[in-house]
Enzyme design. Structure first.
Site, mmCIF file in Angstrom:
data_model
loop_
_atom_site.group_PDB
_atom_site.id
_atom_site.type_symbol
_atom_site.label_atom_id
_atom_site.label_comp_id
_atom_site.label_asym_id
_atom_site.label_seq_id
_atom_site.Cartn_x
_atom_site.Cartn_y
_atom_site.Cartn_z
ATOM 1 N N HIS A 151 0.874 -1.176 0.000
ATOM 2 C CA HIS A 151 0.000 0.000 0.000
ATOM 3 C C HIS A 151 0.913 1.229 0.000
ATOM 4 O O HIS A 151 1.409 1.652 1.041
ATOM 5 C CB HIS A 151 -0.915 -0.018 1.219
ATOM 6 N N THR A 181 1.440 -8.483 -2.299
ATOM 7 C CA THR A 181 0.148 -9.141 -2.121
ATOM 8 C C THR A 181 -1.068 -8.223 -2.198
ATOM 9 O O THR A 181 -2.186 -8.707 -2.390
ATOM 10 C CB THR A 181 0.119 -9.859 -0.761
ATOM 11 N N GLU A 182 -0.880 -6.905 -2.043
ATOM 12 C CA GLU A 182 -2.056 -6.023 -1.961
ATOM 13 C C GLU A 182 -1.758 -4.666 -2.606
ATOM 14 O O GLU A 182 -2.099 -3.621 -2.062
ATOM 15 C CB GLU A 182 -2.471 -5.815 -0.499
ATOM 16 N N LEU A 183 -1.176 -4.665 -3.779
ATOM 17 C CA LEU A 183 -0.656 -3.421 -4.337
ATOM 18 C C LEU A 183 -1.746 -2.410 -4.660
ATOM 19 O O LEU A 183 -2.686 -2.697 -5.395
ATOM 20 C CB LEU A 183 0.157 -3.715 -5.599
#
Length: 205
Positions: A56, A82-84
């Site tokens: 993030h 994993t959570e761009l």
């Protein structure tokens, strides 16, 4: 938790996943501390199979991202983003920042995958991180993402040499080679990855 999960599914690759590790903005979540946490888990018997970096990001600096990935890679475990999502109110700045991060992650040998945390404005974790506006329009950040994806595809064509060979360099990934012959087209699929960086494909035509 790791041991119990491993008992339930020994084939599953178990990751430690955390945030603010890669951007140098949070001393409490720096790569060094993340490495210490993972080593501690391993020493206590946790079958850690990979490192998850959530991604993030705001205002990424390429050198800092690269340095953080280098520090995590010392463990020899695969790294996944994993959570761009990359935030900037101005979509042109967002596009530039997204490119900075994606280039660093894509180029790093320890990074094996990147997962977007969303793309449509209606369903985003953070504001000003979307690639597609609410009306379905692909904004500048989305266009940059698609351009990079196209850049990182390997498409080659040509003729075999006098030895019947055709050589090329390409990115890791899945390939299909097609050869046109007088009797028709012959195709073969193969995968290039870090475990098999050099492939010799033989087609009988």
């Amino acid at each position: 938790m790791f041991r119990e999960a491993h008992k339930l599914d020994p084939s599953a690759v178990l990751f430690v996943n955390d945030y603010n590790v890669e951007d140098g903005c949070d001393t409490k979540s720096c790569p060094e501390r993340f490495v210490e946490q993972i080593v501690d888990l391993q020493e206590r018997g946790a079958p850690v199979g990979g490192i998850g970096v959530q991604g993030h990001i705001s205002h990424p600096v390429g050198e800092i991202i690269c340095d953080s990935l280098d520090k995590l890679a010392i463990l020899g475990l695969p790294i996944w983003i994993t959570e761009l999502d990359v935030t900037a109110e101005n979509e042109h700045i967002r596009a530039d920042d997204l490119e900075v991060f994606l280039r660093e992650a894509f180029a790093h040998p320890a990074v094996e995958g990147i997962i977007l945390w969303g793309f449509w404005e209606m369903f985003m974790f953070r504001e000003h991180a979307h690639l597609v506006d609410v009306d379905g329009t692909i904004n500048e950040a989305g266009k940059r993402y698609l351009a990079l994806k196209q850049e990182w595809l390997t498409c080659m064509n040509g003729n075999v040499d006098h030895q019947g060979e055709f050589k090329f360099r390409g990115y890791h990934g899945s390939y299909t080679v097609e050869v046109d012959t007088p009797s028709g087209k012959v195709a073969r699929s193969f995968v290039v990855d870090k475990d098999n960086p050099v492939q010799v494909i033989t087609l009988n035509v």
